[in-house]
Design a protein around this motif. Sequence first.
Motif, short mmCIF file in Angstrom:
data_model
loop_
_atom_site.label_atom_id
_atom_site.label_comp_id
_atom_site.label_asym_id
_atom_site.label_seq_id
_atom_site.Cartn_x
_atom_site.Cartn_y
_atom_site.Cartn_z
N UNK A 116 0.63 -1.29 -0.02
CA UNK A 116 0.09 -0.06 0.03
C UNK A 116 0.87 1.26 -0.21
N UNK A 117 1.84 1.21 0.61
CA UNK A 117 2.82 2.53 0.64
C UNK A 117 3.61 2.84 -0.70
N UNK A 118 3.86 1.67 -1.26
CA UNK A 118 4.40 1.65 -2.69
C UNK A 118 3.45 2.22 -3.41
N UNK A 119 2.21 2.09 -3.59
CA UNK A 119 1.01 2.57 -4.23
C UNK A 119 0.96 3.65 -4.15
N UNK A 120 0.85 4.28 -2.71
CA UNK A 120 0.80 5.59 -2.53
C UNK A 120 2.16 6.49 -2.99
N UNK A 121 3.01 5.97 -2.86
CA UNK A 121 4.31 6.67 -3.38
C UNK A 121 4.32 6.93 -4.80
N UNK A 122 3.77 5.72 -5.61
CA UNK A 122 3.71 5.79 -7.16
C UNK A 122 2.58 7.07 -7.35
N UNK A 123 1.63 7.26 -6.67
CA UNK A 123 0.73 7.86 -6.90
C UNK A 123 1.24 9.38 -6.98
N UNK A 124 2.37 9.69 -5.91
CA UNK A 124 2.66 10.86 -5.62
C UNK A 124 3.93 11.31 -7.00
N UNK A 125 4.72 10.04 -7.11
CA UNK A 125 6.00 10.37 -7.92
C UNK A 125 5.42 10.39 -9.32
N UNK A 126 3.99 9.66 -9.69
CA UNK A 126 3.53 9.80 -10.95
C UNK A 126 3.06 11.36 -11.35
#
Lengths: 256, 339
Positions: free
Chosen positions: A113-123
């Motif tokens: 879940x945290x990597x998903x959230x991080x991907x949202x921001x980096x995206x």
Amino acid sequence: MDEILLSCSNVSKSYGGVAAVRAVGLELRAGEILGLIGPNGAGKTTLVDVITGQQTADTGVIRIGTVSLTGPPSRRARLAGFARTFQHPQLALDMTVRENILIGAVPDRFSSPWRVLASAFSGAARPATPEIDDRITDLAAELNISALDRMCADLTLGEQRLVEVARALLRGPTVLLLDEPFAGGDPRGVEGMIHALTRIVERGCGVLVVDHNVDIVASLVDRLVLMDQGQVVFDGLPTAAMASQEMRTVYFGSGT
Amino acid sequence: MTTRTTPVAARGTSPLARHRWAVEAVAAAVFALALVAYGSGASFRQDYVVLICTYSLLALGMYIPYIMSGSLSLAYNAYLGIGAYACGLISTRAGWSSLWGVPIGIVLSAAIAVVLGLATRRLTGFYLAGVTLLFAVAFQVFLLDRVSLTGGPVGMPVRRPHAFGYTFTRYDIMIGAVVLVWIVGLLLSRLRQSPFGVVVRLRKDVPQVVESSGISSGTIGVVSLAVGAAIGSVGGSLFGMMGGVAQPESFGLHIIFLAIFMPLLGGQRSPWGAVIGAVLVVVFTFELHILSDAGTLFFAIAILLVLRFAPLGLLGLGTPLLRLLTRLRMGRTPGGEGS
Ligand SMILES: Nc1ncnc2c1ncn2[C@@H]1O[C@H](COP(=O)(O)OP(=O)(O)OP(=O)(O)O)[C@@H](O)[C@H]1O
Ligand SMILES: [Mg+2]
């Protein structure tokens, strides 16, 4: 070429009263292309679904190496390094070919879940992914997929299958499962696919190909498994399979 | 090993496509400036602009979970309410700047969205809609009944936000609101094109593919819900700080109705469609005095017409036009531009 990547033992699956897969045992080795053939309703798709977790088996064990595989498809795909295609191509029709393929390259970015959230921001910070785009472009060229910015709704069935194969290949799988990849495909696409498959088995990947086109399958694979009414009735070299009694019984109903 | 057909940089042919983010940022900035110019007049206009921004954030909050990921969460009145009441509570009870209510509201609404999402994770989408609607109604009752905490039907004051000894004026808040919508819109637009956006959109149509690629479709759904709730909550904080009060009636079930239809009205292919939907709603329901109460009915009819004749929303009407123009300019080469 000897290491067993994937093994099924005593796998069964029924839908209501229909026994779709019955006590199937199967092994897939590293560097091997295994063909799975059989008439309509033999249980080929069900077996693939049970392996990848789209369906859960009623009995039996599926192992990757020595580890027993359980849980949802996403977990199995990560553990086993699975990639698969579907008999009915699963593509988002109002998205481009490139977008449909891209998901094969990014699972690591979404593993928690945290990597998903991080991907949202980096995206949001950096939407473009030129390095992945390059890989998609190369792969598409190899498989003869043109115009990556087309919508998938505009593709023929054969092209849709190619896109699914490209998506699966981009994942760099350890075990690749293809459900009728050649149906409806044009010869150049099929040629590209075969080339790509031989290339990845050289790297030690194991491939399971389900198809009705016995000629293509028999010429491509190292070993052929014949299924009928949920059971494996033959497992051996393609030449032996083609000449076997079981083959004649299953496909022509003669012989006994 | 294989020859590369086109160098990547040369692929985006038209200059419009190559500088797409800059073009989008400037176009949105022009629109934002127009809003600020309008809001620089009489005082009521500032409320009006902030209302547009609040509804924009509400619609943008729906954009990721609902339009992109296909999860219909209906608790948005609660998320907005949490944003506003957090600002009220922190400023009146703790005496801190009401700006602190913004991060508190974000975390709280995202957490609630995660809990509601996890509770319905193994069920179909209808359960998510049902459970979130139940929560929405329960939240409304909570605001009315827990008088000691929420002030009951009359609500509670929200103090003017201040930072570093400066207290923001209503005009400042309006500027902040417009800038915020501009930033969130741009970020969502970029996010939509990014790998995250691609995965989220694939989840809507082909969740099996997401799963079989090794990505948990449930996790993608829950994170989308959380991000959406957080954006909605910021809208609520803004509304509370501007109005100086947080009241139950502002966060009634009408908010849910708006939340569902604003993104559909404006257009689904871009988050700016959600903003356009918000502008239209405010114009239709508040500006057309001639229609007075018929405003809502008018809105409903407009939505039906749009869904029937422009299923991709009003912005969706622009795409075929743009494609036609590009094709004419490029001398009828088919294909050509990205989405
Ligand atoms: N989701 C399902 N629900 C109920 N029955 C199913 C389901 N999927 C397959 N079956 C049944 O299970 C049996 C095996 O089907 P399966 O699709 O695995 O066969 P197949 O070998 O892939 O056939 P084909 O060559 O037509 O693709 C069939 O009798 C089929 O009707
Ligand atoms: Mg099948």
